[in-house]
Design a protein around this motif. Structure first.
Motif: not given
Length: 160
Positions: A146, A148, A63, A66-70, A74, A60
């Motif tokens: 998060m 980037t 780029h 967004t598997t981790y944050s969703t 976090s 994530e």
């Protein structure tokens, strides 16, 4: 080439080979860490899913999805995993060496541009982990975004 044509620069995630490559990298890395006398004590109580979570986190940051944050956590929660661990500079350096060696073994791209971005992120993240692992550190940044990471100064991969 048409002057109006735009070259599409892949993300670091795409250039690395996608989620399968990130998961293979972290799976092998955490197998190696568990066999390392300096690092094994740090990771002995990690969940069986730890390697997968780290793969999703780094993907994530580079780029990818967004598997981790969703679904998994976090940036704030990732920071909290390091609180109170009392990581040393020797452990950080060993971690860097092992994760870069594992990147070679699984075939992450070895072009200078990708490796510059990869090393930059790993250095930044590992130093942040050491800082956050010290006694008395309290992270109050519940809304920390998060991070980037991109190509930085190189602007994209080297394509001969």
């Amino acid at each position: 080439m048409d002057i109006n044509s735009k070259v599409t620069v892949p993300t670091l995630y795409e250039w690395a080979g996608g989620m399968e490559k990130f998961e293979a990298w972290t799976d092998l890395f955490y197998q190696r860490v568990s066999e390392d006398s300096l690092m094994a004590p740090v990771f002995q109580s990690m969940s069986a899913d730890h390697a997968r979570h780290v793969a999703h986190f780094i993907a994530e940051v580079f780029h990818g999805p967004t598997t981790y944050s969703t679904e998994e956590g976090s940036h704030y929660e990732m920071i909290h995993h390091h609180l109170g661990k009392h990581l040393t500079e020797d452990q950080r350096q060993r971690w860097i060496g092992l994760i870069l060696d594992t990147a070679n073994v699984v075939g992450l791209p070895d072009d200078p541009e990708f490796r510059s971005a990869l090393v930059g992120y790993l250095e930044w993240g590992s130093r942040l982990a050491v800082i956050n692992s010290k006694a008395g550190v309290v992270s109050e940044q519940a809304d920390a975004p998060m991070p980037t990471w991109g190509w930085g100064e190189t602007g994209g991969p080297y394509i001969p």
